[in-house]
Design a protein around this motif. Structure first.
Motif, PDB file in Angstrom:
ATOM      1  N   LEU A  97      88.333   5.633 -22.962  1.00 51.16           N
ATOM      2  CA  LEU A  97      89.382   7.044 -23.187  1.00 51.16           C
ATOM      3  C   LEU A  97      89.172   7.015 -21.321  1.00 51.16           C
ATOM      4  O   LEU A  97      89.434   9.069 -21.639  1.00 51.16           O
ATOM      5  N   ASP A  98      89.248   6.456 -20.509  1.00 49.23           N
ATOM      6  CA  ASP A  98      89.614   6.722 -19.159  1.00 49.23           C
ATOM      7  C   ASP A  98      88.906   7.479 -19.114  1.00 49.23           C
ATOM      8  O   ASP A  98      89.210   8.903 -18.348  1.00 49.23           O
ATOM      9  N   GLY A  99      87.815   7.823 -19.124  1.00 51.23           N
ATOM     10  CA  GLY A  99      86.865   9.496 -19.121  1.00 51.23           C
ATOM     11  C   GLY A  99      86.570  10.743 -19.146  1.00 51.23           C
ATOM     12  O   GLY A  99      85.906  11.748 -19.212  1.00 51.23           O
ATOM     13  N   GLU A 100      87.942  10.726 -20.436  1.00 51.38           N
ATOM     14  CA  GLU A 100      87.997  11.667 -21.473  1.00 51.38           C
ATOM     15  C   GLU A 100      87.150  12.556 -22.443  1.00 51.38           C
ATOM     16  O   GLU A 100      86.853  11.151 -22.867  1.00 51.38           O
ATOM     17  N   TRP A 101      87.253  12.973 -23.220  1.00 54.72           N
ATOM     18  CA  TRP A 101      86.722  13.787 -24.298  1.00 54.72           C
ATOM     19  C   TRP A 101      86.909  12.917 -25.265  1.00 54.72           C
ATOM     20  O   TRP A 101      88.353  12.622 -25.706  1.00 54.72           O
ATOM     21  N   GLY A 102      85.754  12.772 -26.103  1.00 53.86           N
ATOM     22  CA  GLY A 102      86.130  12.283 -27.819  1.00 53.86           C
ATOM     23  C   GLY A 102      84.988  12.856 -28.765  1.00 53.86           C
ATOM     24  O   GLY A 102      84.114  13.491 -28.547  1.00 53.86           O
ATOM     25  N   ASP A 103      85.532  12.428 -30.008  1.00 54.41           N
ATOM     26  CA  ASP A 103      85.125  12.916 -31.538  1.00 54.41           C
ATOM     27  C   ASP A 103      84.571  12.777 -32.256  1.00 54.41           C
ATOM     28  O   ASP A 103      85.823  11.340 -31.939  1.00 54.41           O
ATOM     29  N   GLU A 104      84.408  12.746 -33.433  1.00 53.53           N
ATOM     30  CA  GLU A 104      85.215  12.833 -34.932  1.00 53.53           C
ATOM     31  C   GLU A 104      86.661  11.885 -34.792  1.00 53.53           C
ATOM     32  O   GLU A 104      86.545  10.742 -36.109  1.00 53.53           O
ATOM     33  N   SER A 105      88.039  12.806 -34.948  1.00 55.38           N
ATOM     34  CA  SER A 105      89.054  12.538 -35.372  1.00 55.38           C
ATOM     35  C   SER A 105      89.059  11.368 -34.185  1.00 55.38           C
ATOM     36  O   SER A 105      90.743  10.815 -34.228  1.00 55.38           O
ATOM     37  N   THR A 106      88.706  11.033 -33.164  1.00 57.42           N
ATOM     38  CA  THR A 106      89.391   9.952 -31.590  1.00 57.42           C
ATOM     39  C   THR A 106      89.783   8.795 -33.034  1.00 57.42           C
ATOM     40  O   THR A 106      88.990   8.357 -33.467  1.00 57.42           O
ATOM     41  N   VAL A 107      90.826   7.777 -32.240  1.00 58.03           N
ATOM     42  CA  VAL A 107      91.043   7.229 -32.505  1.00 58.03           C
ATOM     43  C   VAL A 107      90.771   6.200 -31.956  1.00 58.03           C
ATOM     44  O   VAL A 107      89.885   6.008 -31.491  1.00 58.03           O
ATOM     45  N   THR A 108      89.917   5.018 -33.313  1.00 60.62           N
ATOM     46  CA  THR A 108      89.149   3.964 -33.186  1.00 60.62           C
ATOM     47  C   THR A 108      89.924   2.819 -32.575  1.00 60.62           C
ATOM     48  O   THR A 108      90.050   2.167 -33.516  1.00 60.62           O
ATOM     49  N   GLU A 109      89.299   2.306 -31.201  1.00 63.56           N
ATOM     50  CA  GLU A 109      89.562   0.873 -30.662  1.00 63.56           C
ATOM     51  C   GLU A 109      88.726  -0.056 -30.155  1.00 63.56           C
ATOM     52  O   GLU A 109      88.775  -0.099 -28.945  1.00 63.56           O
TER      53      GLU A 109
END
Length: 275
Positions: free
Chosen positions: A110-122
């Protein structure tokens, strides 16, 4: 309650259940010798013919096997095929809850950005790809009862690889461009799993992290100070895990509060108890 693949986390959950006088069964290929909690079923999740001794009373499952080797075939056999075998054997049971212990390895960079349960899985590695397949299997087979917990890096007693590497001078950290780590203490991970096994109406997915990502250089610099060591030299970021900061707002909404707010506090307490 069945703790399937009952390793370190399962044993921690079992100890909490025992303290509350709540019965549980542990399932392992090789149960520990001697009297212990939980009561054991000796079976192999990868061999469905061994899963014949499961009592009809099971209505709650925590699935947290250990593959035993960092091998794609072994991961798939344990996490995907094993989960399918167990759900086949439990078909007809009135399953109230099935908690699958997954990993934040299902996310990409994520290039250091925030993610949560809605973030795309890759997923970047085979482990994340296999665990994502296991998550999808659970969602198909147990759409109402299934709960996935994506745990971050677990630290705690018996999980001291980072300490040995730091003491041996093997740690290198990126300093010019921050690289973030997302962790959770083993005790907090077990407490979270116990809560999700018992809470009335959980969401289908949670991020199991303490919610306070740390820069790798800040973490290791703090630990070096605790140990009286020089700060680690600069080096490349770890490969294959992605640079991301993961939030735990959904856990907070559930009412869960980790005992250790971040890995610096947790590891300081850990070091204080090491002879």
């Amino acid at each position: 309650m069945l703790l399937a693949g009952c390793g370190d986390l399962g044993l921690r959950v079992a100890a909490s259940l025992q303290a509350r006088q709540q019965p549980a069964l542990g399932l392992r290929r090789s149960p520990p010798a001697g009297p212990s909690s939980p009561a054991w079923i000796q079976a192999d999740l990868c061999r469905p013919e061994t899963l014949t001794a499961l009592p009809r009373s099971i209505d709650t499952v925590m699935y947290s096997p250990t593959p035993g080797a960092r091998d794609p075939a072994r991961y798939h056999a344990v996490f995907v095929e094993g989960l399918g075998h167990l759900l086949d054997r439990l078909q007809g049971h009135d399953l109230r809850r099935v908690v699958l212990v997954s990993s934040t390895a299902v996310y990409g960079d994520l290039d250091g950005e925030w993610g949560d349960e809605s973030t795309v899985t890759e997923p970047l590695g085979f482990n994340g790809r296999v665990l994502l397949e296991a998550e999808q299997l659970l969602q198909r087979r147990c759409p109402q009862a299934g709960v996935v917990v994506r745990l971050g890096g677990i630290y705690g007693p018996g999980r001291l690889q980072w300490l040995r590497r730091l003491q041996q001078g093997h740690v290198r950290v990126p300093r010019q461009r921050p690289h973030w780590s997302n962790r959770i203490h083993a005790d907090d991970a077990a407490a979270l799993l116990l809560q999700l096994l018992q809470v009335a109406e959980p969401a289908p997915l949670y991020l199991g992290v303490d919610g306070q990502p740390l820069r790798l250089d800040h973490f290791y610099d703090a630990m070096a100070v605790e140990l009286g060591l020089p700060p680690p030299a600069e080096g490349p970021a770890p490969t294959g895990i992605g640079n991301k900061r993961l939030a735990s707002a959904r856990l907070a909404a559930l009412g869960f509060r980790p005992r250790w707010p971040d890995a610096i506090h947790g590891c300081r307490a850990l070091l204080a108890n090491i002879d």
